[in-house]
Design a protein around this motif. Sequence first.
Motif, PDB file in Angstrom:
ATOM      1  N   THR A 112       9.601 -15.539 -30.165  1.00  0.00           N
ATOM      2  CA  THR A 112       9.842 -15.252 -31.569  1.00  0.00           C
ATOM      3  C   THR A 112       8.954 -16.173 -32.395  1.00  0.00           C
ATOM      4  O   THR A 112       9.073 -17.399 -32.301  1.00  0.00           O
ATOM      5  CB  THR A 112      11.313 -15.482 -31.962  1.00  0.00           C
ATOM      6  N   ASP A 113       8.068 -15.584 -33.194  1.00  0.00           N
ATOM      7  CA  ASP A 113       7.093 -16.348 -33.972  1.00  0.00           C
ATOM      8  C   ASP A 113       6.332 -17.295 -33.035  1.00  0.00           C
ATOM      9  O   ASP A 113       5.659 -16.862 -32.134  1.00  0.00           O
ATOM     10  CB  ASP A 113       7.787 -17.105 -35.109  1.00  0.00           C
ATOM     11  N   HIS A 114       6.497 -18.592 -33.226  1.00  0.00           N
ATOM     12  CA  HIS A 114       5.756 -19.553 -32.420  1.00  0.00           C
ATOM     13  C   HIS A 114       6.647 -20.251 -31.380  1.00  0.00           C
ATOM     14  O   HIS A 114       6.264 -21.276 -30.817  1.00  0.00           O
ATOM     15  CB  HIS A 114       5.113 -20.606 -33.322  1.00  0.00           C
ATOM     16  N   VAL A 115       7.824 -19.676 -31.130  1.00  0.00           N
ATOM     17  CA  VAL A 115       8.773 -20.303 -30.220  1.00  0.00           C
ATOM     18  C   VAL A 115       8.900 -19.480 -28.944  1.00  0.00           C
ATOM     19  O   VAL A 115       9.028 -18.259 -28.985  1.00  0.00           O
ATOM     20  CB  VAL A 115      10.162 -20.460 -30.882  1.00  0.00           C
ATOM     21  N   GLU A 116       8.838 -20.163 -27.805  1.00  0.00           N
ATOM     22  CA  GLU A 116       9.073 -19.527 -26.512  1.00  0.00           C
ATOM     23  C   GLU A 116      10.355 -20.073 -25.905  1.00  0.00           C
ATOM     24  O   GLU A 116      10.528 -21.287 -25.818  1.00  0.00           O
ATOM     25  CB  GLU A 116       7.917 -19.808 -25.540  1.00  0.00           C
ATOM     26  N   THR A 117      11.240 -19.163 -25.498  1.00  0.00           N
ATOM     27  CA  THR A 117      12.464 -19.558 -24.817  1.00  0.00           C
ATOM     28  C   THR A 117      12.407 -19.046 -23.384  1.00  0.00           C
ATOM     29  O   THR A 117      12.296 -17.840 -23.146  1.00  0.00           O
ATOM     30  CB  THR A 117      13.704 -18.971 -25.512  1.00  0.00           C
ATOM     31  N   HIS A 118      12.468 -19.976 -22.433  1.00  0.00           N
ATOM     32  CA  HIS A 118      12.401 -19.608 -21.020  1.00  0.00           C
ATOM     33  C   HIS A 118      13.829 -19.428 -20.501  1.00  0.00           C
ATOM     34  O   HIS A 118      14.453 -20.362 -20.010  1.00  0.00           O
ATOM     35  CB  HIS A 118      11.661 -20.682 -20.228  1.00  0.00           C
ATOM     36  N   ALA A 119      14.344 -18.193 -20.630  1.00  0.00           N
ATOM     37  CA  ALA A 119      15.709 -17.910 -20.193  1.00  0.00           C
ATOM     38  C   ALA A 119      15.836 -18.001 -18.675  1.00  0.00           C
ATOM     39  O   ALA A 119      16.850 -18.476 -18.154  1.00  0.00           O
ATOM     40  CB  ALA A 119      16.140 -16.537 -20.680  1.00  0.00           C
ATOM     41  N   LEU A 120      14.826 -17.531 -17.966  1.00  0.00           N
ATOM     42  CA  LEU A 120      14.743 -17.682 -16.514  1.00  0.00           C
ATOM     43  C   LEU A 120      13.398 -18.314 -16.197  1.00  0.00           C
ATOM     44  O   LEU A 120      12.356 -17.846 -16.669  1.00  0.00           O
ATOM     45  CB  LEU A 120      14.879 -16.341 -15.791  1.00  0.00           C
ATOM     46  N   SER A 165       9.638 -11.105 -17.213  1.00  0.00           N
ATOM     47  CA  SER A 165       8.299 -11.434 -17.701  1.00  0.00           C
ATOM     48  C   SER A 165       7.329 -11.658 -16.551  1.00  0.00           C
ATOM     49  O   SER A 165       6.119 -11.478 -16.704  1.00  0.00           O
ATOM     50  CB  SER A 165       8.360 -12.693 -18.574  1.00  0.00           C
ATOM     51  N   ALA A 166       7.851 -12.067 -15.411  1.00  0.00           N
ATOM     52  CA  ALA A 166       7.030 -12.307 -14.224  1.00  0.00           C
ATOM     53  C   ALA A 166       7.945 -12.387 -13.019  1.00  0.00           C
ATOM     54  O   ALA A 166       9.166 -12.539 -13.142  1.00  0.00           O
ATOM     55  CB  ALA A 166       6.229 -13.602 -14.369  1.00  0.00           C
ATOM     56  N   GLY A 167       7.358 -12.288 -11.824  1.00  0.00           N
ATOM     57  CA  GLY A 167       8.130 -12.379 -10.595  1.00  0.00           C
ATOM     58  C   GLY A 167       8.335 -11.029  -9.939  1.00  0.00           C
ATOM     59  O   GLY A 167       7.915  -9.992 -10.458  1.00  0.00           O
ATOM     60  N   GLN A 168       8.984 -11.030  -8.798  1.00  0.00           N
ATOM     61  CA  GLN A 168       9.220  -9.821  -8.028  1.00  0.00           C
ATOM     62  C   GLN A 168      10.715  -9.524  -7.936  1.00  0.00           C
ATOM     63  O   GLN A 168      11.528 -10.435  -7.795  1.00  0.00           O
ATOM     64  CB  GLN A 168       8.663  -9.978  -6.612  1.00  0.00           C
ATOM     65  N   TYR A 169      11.046  -8.231  -7.998  1.00  0.00           N
ATOM     66  CA  TYR A 169      12.429  -7.806  -7.842  1.00  0.00           C
ATOM     67  C   TYR A 169      12.454  -6.529  -7.010  1.00  0.00           C
ATOM     68  O   TYR A 169      11.917  -5.502  -7.408  1.00  0.00           O
ATOM     69  CB  TYR A 169      13.079  -7.575  -9.207  1.00  0.00           C
ATOM     70  N   ARG A 170      13.084  -6.620  -5.837  1.00  0.00           N
ATOM     71  CA  ARG A 170      13.279  -5.462  -4.982  1.00  0.00           C
ATOM     72  C   ARG A 170      14.772  -5.165  -4.887  1.00  0.00           C
ATOM     73  O   ARG A 170      15.572  -6.049  -4.600  1.00  0.00           O
ATOM     74  CB  ARG A 170      12.703  -5.709  -3.581  1.00  0.00           C
ATOM     75  N   LEU A 171      15.107  -3.916  -5.147  1.00  0.00           N
ATOM     76  CA  LEU A 171      16.493  -3.458  -5.092  1.00  0.00           C
ATOM     77  C   LEU A 171      16.582  -2.340  -4.065  1.00  0.00           C
ATOM     78  O   LEU A 171      15.849  -1.347  -4.157  1.00  0.00           O
ATOM     79  CB  LEU A 171      16.952  -2.957  -6.466  1.00  0.00           C
ATOM     80  N   ALA A 172      17.452  -2.539  -3.080  1.00  0.00           N
ATOM     81  CA  ALA A 172      17.601  -1.559  -1.994  1.00  0.00           C
ATOM     82  C   ALA A 172      16.253  -1.253  -1.349  1.00  0.00           C
ATOM     83  O   ALA A 172      15.950  -0.110  -0.982  1.00  0.00           O
ATOM     84  CB  ALA A 172      18.260  -0.283  -2.505  1.00  0.00           C
ATOM     85  N   GLY A 173      15.419  -2.302  -1.228  1.00  0.00           N
ATOM     86  CA  GLY A 173      14.142  -2.174  -0.547  1.00  0.00           C
ATOM     87  C   GLY A 173      12.995  -1.669  -1.393  1.00  0.00           C
ATOM     88  O   GLY A 173      11.863  -1.569  -0.901  1.00  0.00           O
TER      89      GLY A 173
END
Length: 247
Positions: free
Chosen positions: A17-25, A62-70
């Motif tokens: 948001t604007d110039h702020v980054e929030t790293h939720a994960l 935003s990044a990373g891998q997610y596999r669900l049921a293969g």
Amino acid sequence: MAESVIDVIDLKRIYRTDHVETHALAGVDLTVRRGEYVAVTGPSGCGKSTLMAILGLLDDSSAGQYRLAGQDVANLRERDRASFRNRHIGFVFQAFNLIGDLTVAENVGLPLIYRGGIGKAARDERVAAILSEIGIVHRAQHYPAQLSGGQQQRVAIARALVTEPDIILADEPTGNLDSRSGEAVMELLEDLNTRKGATILMVTHDLHFARRARRVVRLSDGQVVDEGFGEAVVALHPEDDDRTGAV
């Protein structure tokens, strides 16, 4: 070892948001295997709800891998995502999310209608079987407003089960219930796991309920900082027992 239903590697979610980054994960690694019952805990603002939204295909990472049921689900189109979610995930929400002008049976049968290809007779048979299994078939023709909170959550669990999903995602399932109703719902989830082999991932701020899961994963500042046997992890972090419901 049982096959994995959820595989997450270095999952990140950044809100800008604007110039702020929030790293939720900030780089979550997580595996949930078929037949497991896992609770995700942690202090308020640690990323529990963000993780649940991504795992439920309700938000994007935003990044990373997610596999669900293969299957890699990161780049599914919205229409395909909805169909995949219907086939593989059953949701149980804190607020029940039942439709007020539909009966219990109609609410439970909705996911089967959305899936398509299932005749009314087969839908009705499946709904009746699920309602009987969770002990609320006698309320099949009642409306949500005619039920207690605990009964409404049982209906929500029945709706989550009716498609025979690979995993049930339960987001603060006792958050709107009194202690007695909460215990009853937790006993139902435990029974579904131990007797039926249901795979359950539950987010909760209530450590009393978290310790009943077979495995607890603790988040802090958007990362997994501890995991293991439920009672052992819970005992190390009594400060996480935030009954306000903030996540």
